[in-house]
Motif scaffolding. Sequence first.
Motif, PDB file in Angstrom:
ATOM      1  N   ALA A   1       0.834  -1.197   0.000  1.00 56.78           N
ATOM      2  CA  ALA A   1       0.000   0.000   0.000  1.00 56.78           C
ATOM      3  C   ALA A   1       0.872   1.252   0.000  1.00 56.78           C
ATOM      4  O   ALA A   1       1.792   1.388   0.811  1.00 56.78           O
ATOM      5  CB  ALA A   1      -0.912  -0.014   1.226  1.00 56.78           C
ATOM      6  N   ASP A   2       0.611   2.129  -0.943  1.00 58.99           N
ATOM      7  CA  ASP A   2       1.337   3.404  -1.090  1.00 58.99           C
ATOM      8  C   ASP A   2       2.812   3.224  -1.431  1.00 58.99           C
ATOM      9  O   ASP A   2       3.605   4.169  -1.311  1.00 58.99           O
ATOM     10  CB  ASP A   2       1.224   4.257   0.179  1.00 58.99           C
ATOM     11  CG  ASP A   2      -0.211   4.646   0.486  1.00 58.99           C
ATOM     12  OD1 ASP A   2      -0.957   4.907  -0.477  1.00 58.99           O
ATOM     13  OD2 ASP A   2      -0.589   4.668   1.668  1.00 58.99           O
ATOM     14  N   ALA A   3       3.214   2.040  -1.856  1.00 53.86           N
ATOM     15  CA  ALA A   3       4.614   1.834  -2.259  1.00 53.86           C
ATOM     16  C   ALA A   3       4.928   2.661  -3.500  1.00 53.86           C
ATOM     17  O   ALA A   3       4.045   2.985  -4.298  1.00 53.86           O
ATOM     18  CB  ALA A   3       4.860   0.355  -2.553  1.00 53.86           C
ATOM     19  N   GLU A   4       6.198   3.013  -3.647  1.00 55.21           N
ATOM     20  CA  GLU A   4       6.652   3.757  -4.816  1.00 55.21           C
ATOM     21  C   GLU A   4       7.686   2.941  -5.592  1.00 55.21           C
ATOM     22  O   GLU A   4       8.472   2.205  -4.990  1.00 55.21           O
ATOM     23  CB  GLU A   4       7.295   5.084  -4.413  1.00 55.21           C
ATOM     24  CG  GLU A   4       6.323   6.125  -3.921  1.00 55.21           C
ATOM     25  CD  GLU A   4       6.992   7.483  -3.734  1.00 55.21           C
ATOM     26  OE1 GLU A   4       6.280   8.450  -3.450  1.00 55.21           O
ATOM     27  OE2 GLU A   4       8.236   7.576  -3.872  1.00 55.21           O
ATOM     28  N   LEU A   5       7.660   3.088  -6.904  1.00 53.27           N
ATOM     29  CA  LEU A   5       8.720   2.564  -7.756  1.00 53.27           C
ATOM     30  C   LEU A   5       9.469   3.763  -8.309  1.00 53.27           C
ATOM     31  O   LEU A   5       8.973   4.471  -9.194  1.00 53.27           O
ATOM     32  CB  LEU A   5       8.157   1.705  -8.887  1.00 53.27           C
ATOM     33  CG  LEU A   5       9.142   1.248  -9.974  1.00 53.27           C
ATOM     34  CD1 LEU A   5      10.393   0.632  -9.374  1.00 53.27           C
ATOM     35  CD2 LEU A   5       8.477   0.282 -10.947  1.00 53.27           C
ATOM     36  N   GLN A   6      10.639   4.019  -7.781  1.00 50.71           N
ATOM     37  CA  GLN A   6      11.436   5.177  -8.176  1.00 50.71           C
ATOM     38  C   GLN A   6      12.377   4.782  -9.305  1.00 50.71           C
ATOM     39  O   GLN A   6      13.127   3.808  -9.187  1.00 50.71           O
ATOM     40  CB  GLN A   6      12.225   5.700  -6.977  1.00 50.71           C
ATOM     41  CG  GLN A   6      11.346   6.180  -5.843  1.00 50.71           C
ATOM     42  CD  GLN A   6      12.137   6.634  -4.634  1.00 50.71           C
ATOM     43  OE1 GLN A   6      13.355   6.480  -4.579  1.00 50.71           O
ATOM     44  NE2 GLN A   6      11.463   7.203  -3.639  1.00 50.71           N
ATOM     45  N   LEU A   7      12.322   5.524 -10.375  1.00 51.88           N
ATOM     46  CA  LEU A   7      13.133   5.264 -11.559  1.00 51.88           C
ATOM     47  C   LEU A   7      14.259   6.293 -11.611  1.00 51.88           C
ATOM     48  O   LEU A   7      14.022   7.482 -11.809  1.00 51.88           O
ATOM     49  CB  LEU A   7      12.280   5.340 -12.822  1.00 51.88           C
ATOM     50  CG  LEU A   7      11.024   4.454 -12.817  1.00 51.88           C
ATOM     51  CD1 LEU A   7      10.186   4.701 -14.056  1.00 51.88           C
ATOM     52  CD2 LEU A   7      11.400   2.986 -12.694  1.00 51.88           C
ATOM     53  N   HIS A   8      15.475   5.808 -11.410  1.00 48.62           N
ATOM     54  CA  HIS A   8      16.645   6.682 -11.387  1.00 48.62           C
ATOM     55  C   HIS A   8      17.502   6.409 -12.624  1.00 48.62           C
ATOM     56  O   HIS A   8      17.811   5.260 -12.927  1.00 48.62           O
ATOM     57  CB  HIS A   8      17.494   6.416 -10.140  1.00 48.62           C
ATOM     58  CG  HIS A   8      16.774   6.622  -8.854  1.00 48.62           C
ATOM     59  ND1 HIS A   8      16.826   7.810  -8.147  1.00 48.62           N
ATOM     60  CD2 HIS A   8      15.986   5.780  -8.119  1.00 48.62           C
ATOM     61  CE1 HIS A   8      16.111   7.698  -7.049  1.00 48.62           C
ATOM     62  NE2 HIS A   8      15.594   6.471  -7.000  1.00 48.62           N
ATOM     63  N   GLY A   9      17.894   7.459 -13.295  1.00 47.60           N
ATOM     64  CA  GLY A   9      18.760   7.292 -14.458  1.00 47.60           C
ATOM     65  C   GLY A   9      18.290   8.119 -15.629  1.00 47.60           C
ATOM     66  O   GLY A   9      17.324   8.879 -15.546  1.00 47.60           O
ATOM     67  N   HIS A  10      18.981   7.939 -16.737  1.00 46.71           N
ATOM     68  CA  HIS A  10      18.640   8.681 -17.952  1.00 46.71           C
ATOM     69  C   HIS A  10      17.534   7.975 -18.726  1.00 46.71           C
ATOM     70  O   HIS A  10      17.384   6.750 -18.651  1.00 46.71           O
ATOM     71  CB  HIS A  10      19.881   8.818 -18.836  1.00 46.71           C
ATOM     72  CG  HIS A  10      20.937   9.715 -18.261  1.00 46.71           C
ATOM     73  ND1 HIS A  10      20.969  11.065 -18.483  1.00 46.71           N
ATOM     74  CD2 HIS A  10      21.994   9.445 -17.446  1.00 46.71           C
ATOM     75  CE1 HIS A  10      22.006  11.604 -17.853  1.00 46.71           C
ATOM     76  NE2 HIS A  10      22.650  10.633 -17.207  1.00 46.71           N
ATOM     77  N   LEU A  11      16.783   8.746 -19.460  1.00 44.41           N
ATOM     78  CA  LEU A  11      15.767   8.197 -20.350  1.00 44.41           C
ATOM     79  C   LEU A  11      16.371   8.113 -21.753  1.00 44.41           C
ATOM     80  O   LEU A  11      16.365   9.082 -22.510  1.00 44.41           O
ATOM     81  CB  LEU A  11      14.520   9.081 -20.355  1.00 44.41           C
ATOM     82  CG  LEU A  11      13.808   9.208 -19.002  1.00 44.41           C
ATOM     83  CD1 LEU A  11      12.636  10.169 -19.088  1.00 44.41           C
ATOM     84  CD2 LEU A  11      13.344   7.847 -18.505  1.00 44.41           C
ATOM     85  N   GLY A  12      16.929   6.968 -22.080  1.00 45.87           N
ATOM     86  CA  GLY A  12      17.576   6.789 -23.377  1.00 45.87           C
ATOM     87  C   GLY A  12      18.988   7.346 -23.378  1.00 45.87           C
ATOM     88  O   GLY A  12      19.459   7.942 -22.401  1.00 45.87           O
TER      89      GLY A  12
ATOM     90  N   PRO B   1      14.180  11.233 -24.090  1.00 47.54           N
ATOM     91  CA  PRO B   1      13.338  11.387 -22.896  1.00 47.54           C
ATOM     92  C   PRO B   1      11.864  11.640 -23.164  1.00 47.54           C
ATOM     93  O   PRO B   1      11.007  11.036 -22.515  1.00 47.54           O
ATOM     94  CB  PRO B   1      13.977  12.576 -22.175  1.00 47.54           C
ATOM     95  CG  PRO B   1      15.401  12.557 -22.604  1.00 47.54           C
ATOM     96  CD  PRO B   1      15.360  12.111 -24.034  1.00 47.54           C
ATOM     97  N   ALA B   2      11.556  12.523 -24.098  1.00 38.97           N
ATOM     98  CA  ALA B   2      10.152  12.876 -24.318  1.00 38.97           C
ATOM     99  C   ALA B   2       9.324  11.667 -24.719  1.00 38.97           C
ATOM    100  O   ALA B   2       8.210  11.463 -24.207  1.00 38.97           O
ATOM    101  CB  ALA B   2      10.064  13.965 -25.390  1.00 38.97           C
ATOM    102  N   ALA B   3       9.857  10.858 -25.614  1.00 35.31           N
ATOM    103  CA  ALA B   3       9.106   9.689 -26.087  1.00 35.31           C
ATOM    104  C   ALA B   3       8.873   8.685 -24.959  1.00 35.31           C
ATOM    105  O   ALA B   3       7.778   8.135 -24.817  1.00 35.31           O
ATOM    106  CB  ALA B   3       9.859   9.026 -27.238  1.00 35.31           C
ATOM    107  N   LEU B   4       9.889   8.447 -24.132  1.00 37.73           N
ATOM    108  CA  LEU B   4       9.737   7.481 -23.040  1.00 37.73           C
ATOM    109  C   LEU B   4       8.785   7.992 -21.961  1.00 37.73           C
ATOM    110  O   LEU B   4       7.984   7.229 -21.414  1.00 37.73           O
ATOM    111  CB  LEU B   4      11.100   7.162 -22.442  1.00 37.73           C
ATOM    112  CG  LEU B   4      11.917   6.110 -23.201  1.00 37.73           C
ATOM    113  CD1 LEU B   4      13.365   6.110 -22.724  1.00 37.73           C
ATOM    114  CD2 LEU B   4      11.301   4.731 -23.030  1.00 37.73           C
ATOM    115  N   LYS B   5       8.862   9.273 -21.644  1.00 37.26           N
ATOM    116  CA  LYS B   5       7.949   9.826 -20.647  1.00 37.26           C
ATOM    117  C   LYS B   5       6.497   9.724 -21.107  1.00 37.26           C
ATOM    118  O   LYS B   5       5.606   9.352 -20.335  1.00 37.26           O
ATOM    119  CB  LYS B   5       8.309  11.289 -20.355  1.00 37.26           C
ATOM    120  CG  LYS B   5       9.431  11.465 -19.364  1.00 37.26           C
ATOM    121  CD  LYS B   5       9.526  12.908 -18.908  1.00 37.26           C
ATOM    122  CE  LYS B   5      10.532  13.057 -17.783  1.00 37.26           C
ATOM    123  NZ  LYS B   5      10.586  14.441 -17.258  1.00 37.26           N
TER     124      LYS B   5
END
Length: 471
Positions: A305-316, A322-326
Motif C-alpha cells: 500500500a502506497d509503495a513507490e517505484l522510483q526510476l533513477h537514471g537517464h531516459l535513453g 526522454p520525451a518519447a519514453l515519458k
Amino acid sequence: MKNRSDRRPRVLYLAFYFPPSRASGVYRARATANHLVEKGWDVTVCAAPLDFLYNVIGSVDERLSETVDPRIQVERPSLKDYTWQQDLREFSWLRRSFPLMAKRVYQFSQTKLFPERYSSWAWASVTRALKLHTKKRFDVVVATGNPFASFGGAYVFNRLTGVPYVMDYRDSWTLDLFHDEPAFPEGHIAWAWEKRMLNRASASVFVNESLRGWHAERYPEVADRMMVVPNGWDADVLPKPQVRQELEQAQEPEPEADAAEEETAGASTAKRPLTFAYLGTLTAKQPVEEMAEAFKIARRHPELADAELQLHGHLGFFKSSPAALKARLGLTDAPPEDGAEDTGLRYCGPVSKTEVGGVYESADVLVFLAGGGKYVTSGKIFEYMAFGHPIVSVHAPGIAAQDVLDGYPLWFNADSLDVDELAASMIAAGKAARDMSPEQREAARRHADTYSREAVLTPFEERLREIVGLD
C-alpha cells in the motif's frame, strides 16, 4: 638501457566510451584501466573526442572522470561525424560542394572497408598509437567493443607492429542480442572482418558463457583462446552498504524501552510504505510497460500500500529519447494531483556514478529491468547484488543474467513477463524486505562478493601477463 623486465609493461587500451562518457560500457572500461594501473601496468587509453560526447550525443557524467586513476594517459583521436552532422555550416568543403560524391565516398567506406561509422576514429587511433609506440613501445593492445572498429584498429596496429592484441566483447557485434539471431546476412563484410580479427587475436573475452559459446561454435578454430570476464561492481565508487553496521547493532544489547513505545515503533515500521527502485538507463527495448503495469497491480496488495517505484537514471542515450519514453509510460516527477490515479511510478532523474550508492542503500527492493534475450547479462545486476536487497526480475525468461543471480538468496523471479506473475513476485519481495534480518542481507552480499571488479579482473590481468611473457 633497461631490460623489459625492469619497466612497467605497457598496454594500449582502445576504449571509445571512457569517462566522461556515460554509455553503459564505460564502467567496464574505467574499471579495467584502473585495475591494470594498480597491478603495475603503464596504461594509455584512446577514447572518443570530447566534442562528440558533449555536442553530438550529449551523453556525459563529468564526476565519473574524477574516478579515473591520474596515472592513466588518455588520448582522444579525431572522429569524422558525417552521419551525425545536422548543421550545413559544419559540412566539409567536399560535402557542401559535391554532396552526392561525399555520400558515395562514405558508403564505399562502409560497404568495402569497414562497416561501422566509428571507423575513422579507429584509424586515427592507430596513427596516434604508432607515434606513441616509436617513443615507448607498447607490449599489448586491448580493444573493447562497441564500437567494434576498435577491434579493427587493434588488428591493423598488430599487422604494422607485431604487438599482440586482445578483443573484449562487452557487447556482441555479429549477434543481435535482442532477437537472438545474426546481426548481418551471410556474405556481409562484417563476418570476414570478425574472422580475420579473431584469428590474429591472442585472446578474445566475453561477458558471459552464453556469448562465448555462440562465438566458439561459429569460430571453433580459435575457441581455445576465448575466455569469460563477467562485469562486476565497483567498490571504489559504491560506498560499503550498512550491513555490517546493522549486524553489530543487532548484537549489542538494546536499552530498555517502554512496552508501549516498542509496540508503536514496530507498528510504524510495518506500515511504512516500501520503496522499490530501478537504477539505470531506461530504453524502448526494455519491458517497461510490463514493469509499470505489474507494479500498479502489486500496489493493490496491503503489503505494498502506497509503495513507490522510483526510476533513477537517464531516459535513453540521446537527446531526443526522454520525451518519447515519458509519454509512453506517463512518468511523473512528482506525486499526482488530487483526484488523479497514482500508479506509484516516480521518475527521479539521472544519478552520477559516484552517487548511486545512496540510491541503492535507501531502497527496500531493487527492480532488475532488462531487455534482450538469452545472451544478455547487464552490468547493473552486479551493483544490485552488492547491496544485499531483495531483487525482482523483470525480463524475458532465460537471459544470461539469471546465471549470475542463481544462488543469490533474495532473488524473486517470475520467470515470465506476465504482469500478474510479475506483480506476485513484487509482493513477495516486499514481504521479504519487511522481514529481512541483517544476517540475511549479509548472506546476499557474500554472493555478490564473487563479482567484485577485483575478483573478475584478476584472471584477465593474469592472462595479459601470459601474453606478454611476464607470468
